[in-house]
Design an enzyme around this catalytic site. Structure first.
Site, PDB file in Angstrom:
ATOM      1  CD  GLU A 136      -7.576  -2.844  -7.665  1.00 23.51           C
ATOM      2  OE1 GLU A 136      -8.072  -3.842  -8.850  1.00 23.51           O
ATOM      3  OE2 GLU A 136      -6.964  -3.337  -7.652  1.00 23.51           O
ATOM      4  CB  SER A 179      -2.867 -13.425  -8.109  1.00 29.14           C
ATOM      5  OG  SER A 179      -2.181 -13.838  -9.165  1.00 29.14           O
ATOM      6  CE  LYS A 227      -0.643  -8.346  -6.764  1.00 31.07           C
ATOM      7  NZ  LYS A 227      -0.688  -8.806  -8.561  1.00 31.07           N
ATOM      8  CG  HIS A 280       1.767  18.984  -5.817  1.00 35.55           C
ATOM      9  ND1 HIS A 280       1.329  19.097  -7.376  1.00 35.55           N
ATOM     10  CD2 HIS A 280       1.912  19.481  -5.487  1.00 35.55           C
ATOM     11  CE1 HIS A 280       1.911  20.831  -7.052  1.00 35.55           C
ATOM     12  NE2 HIS A 280       1.538  20.849  -5.671  1.00 35.55           N
TER      13      HIS A 280
END
Length: 459
Positions: free
Chosen positions: A287, A274, A280, A153
């Site tokens: 991704e 970024s 970043k 979970h």
């Protein structure tokens, strides 16, 4: 192209919707291979003269060379790869080129081309998946004892090791390879010679062409031969599930690379920045693997929808089997390469992972097991006692291992200071010695077994 039956040329829109040469030129090498096997058989059976067969074979070899060098000119007016090759054949040898299509149809021609393409692609993907397994197993062996939290979970559950976690994906990928190999075994029958749908009256030798193309046997039913796309669906099913596995791993990389987890770092090779936020570091390779899995799944769904309402045998709808398949298998190949790159690239933060492994009372199950072993409590009672101790620690905002013996005895007086031995995360993972468990010795043994297997040439 259609001879005497049609007097007018197709409308421009008809040409646009009908032409497949923009994408099925990917089948060019397989189309040439199928034609070479077919013409050799026609010559051997006497259906064509030896002279015509030799002339056609020589010209096909020349066309293959033009395609490989990029010198071949494709025409959308000729619709597909089959007619483009036949037209060029006619340019080279004249009317004799028309004899190549004796005893076959574009229906069985495209079916054999597509099987050859899918078979070759499966073999290439199998090699890529094995390479990814090898990279994961090597990393697993290196970090067989590196403690990290195991989750259910997405909550801390029990400590495991990084090596154990990575080997879970080795197992998944092993099943993926099995599914691809199963698909390859079933597709390895040759539809060449089924012609349009009913077979042919010419005395062809389908066993000879099947053998020449590396198939196990010819297909047994001419209707099924030209309408079957099960082999594509099975391959895309295996590809979709493999993409899901890669996506799950990519999601974990994304999570682990966040400052909140801080379990690993990807180098600049597999990260981006970024345009506005200079701090970043985005794990974009992971991704994109996660995102591209949708394209693979979509190709499977799309083809299932195309086929679900088609009567036997061939319908032009089946032209829609190729673009999605080409894209899906190429996408999976790219995702496998990117994932292998990230596996080799990432550097784990061992201290951060070990600290996180003890959070959330992850050794509570070890304590419950200890109560069963040492005090003879029924597990449900041990579960209750452990829950009370967790509650006590939570009230004080400390870990189980930080409770004093006096505090522990207020819940279970029979416990001694030996209980602290089971509350450390390293002791926890070391105790999981059951087959397939996370004990570092187990993990090292399993990782080495995979490395031995992957480095041994397969039959």
């Amino acid at each position: 192209m259609w001879g005497g039956r049609f007097a007018d040329s197709p409308d421009a829109i008809m040409e646009e919707i009908n032409a497949s040469i923009d994408f099925d030129q990917k089948l060019a090498a397989y189309d040439i291979a199928g034609s070479l096997a077919h013409v050799a058989m026609l010559g051997e059976t006497g259906i064509l003269s030896k002279d015509d067969a030799a002339k056609i074979a020589e010209a096909l070899g020349r066309i293959r060379g033009e395609i490989e060098k990029g010198d071949f000119t494709y025409s959308r007016k000729l619709e597909d790869i089959h007619m483009n090759v036949e037209a060029r054949l006619a340019d080279l040898i004249g009317p004799a080129a028309g004899r190549l299509h004796t005893a076959r149809s574009r229906n069985d021609q495209v079916a054999v081309d597509f099987r050859l393409y899918v078979r070759a692609t499966i073999e290439a993907l199998d090699g890529q998946i094995a390479a990814l397994q090898l990279a994961l197993a090597e990393k697993a062996l290196t970090f067989a004892g590196a403690v990290m939290p195991g989750f259910t979970h997405l909550q801390s559950a029990q400590p495991v090791t990084l090596g154990h976690h990575l080997l879970a994906y080795v197992e998944m990928l092993g099943r993926d390879r099995g599914r691809f190999r199963d698909a390859r075994a079933r597709l390895n029958e040759s539809p060449l010679g089924a012609a349009a749908l009913a077979g042919t009256s010419f005395p062809i030798d389908r066993f000879a062409t099947a053998k020449a193309l590396g198939f196990d046997r010819p297909t047994a039913n001419s209707l099924d031969s030209v309408s079957d796309r099960d082999f594509v669906i099975e391959t895309l099913s295996a590809a979709a599930l493999c993409a899901v596995h890669l996506s799950r791993f990519a999601e974990e990389i994304v999570l682990w690379a966040t400052p909140q987890f801080g379990f690993l770092r990807l180098s600049d090779k597999f990260s981006t920045g970024s345009s506005i936020m200079p701090q970043k570091r985005n794990p974009d390779a992971a991704e994109l693997v996660r995102g591209k899995s949708g394209r693979v799944i979509g190709a499977l769904t799309g083809l299932l929808v195309v086929l679900k309402g088609l009567p036997l045998a061939y319908s032009k709808d089946m032209q829609e089997d190729k673009e999605g398949t080409f894209d899906a298998l190429q996408t999976l190949s790219l995702c496998l390469a990117a994932t292998k790159g990230m596996v080799g690239d990432f550097v784990p933060d061992l201290a951060r992972m070990k600290a996180a492994a003890g959070a959330g009372y992850a050794t509570a199950t070890d304590l419950a097991d200890y109560l069963v072993r040492e005090l003879g409590l029924p597990f449900r009672e041990a579960h209750h006692v452990t829950g009370r101790l967790v509650g006590l620690a939570a009230e004080r905002g400390i870990g189980l291992e930080a409770l004093s013996l006096t505090e522990i005895k207020t819940v279970e007086p029979r416990l001694t200071d030996q209980v602290f031995a089971v509350l450390g995360v390293e002791n926890s993972v070391a105790s999981r010695t059951s087959y397939g468990g996370t004990a570092p010795a187990n993990v090292a043994e399993q990782a080495q077994a995979w490395l031995d297997r992957l480095k041994t040439p397969q039959d």
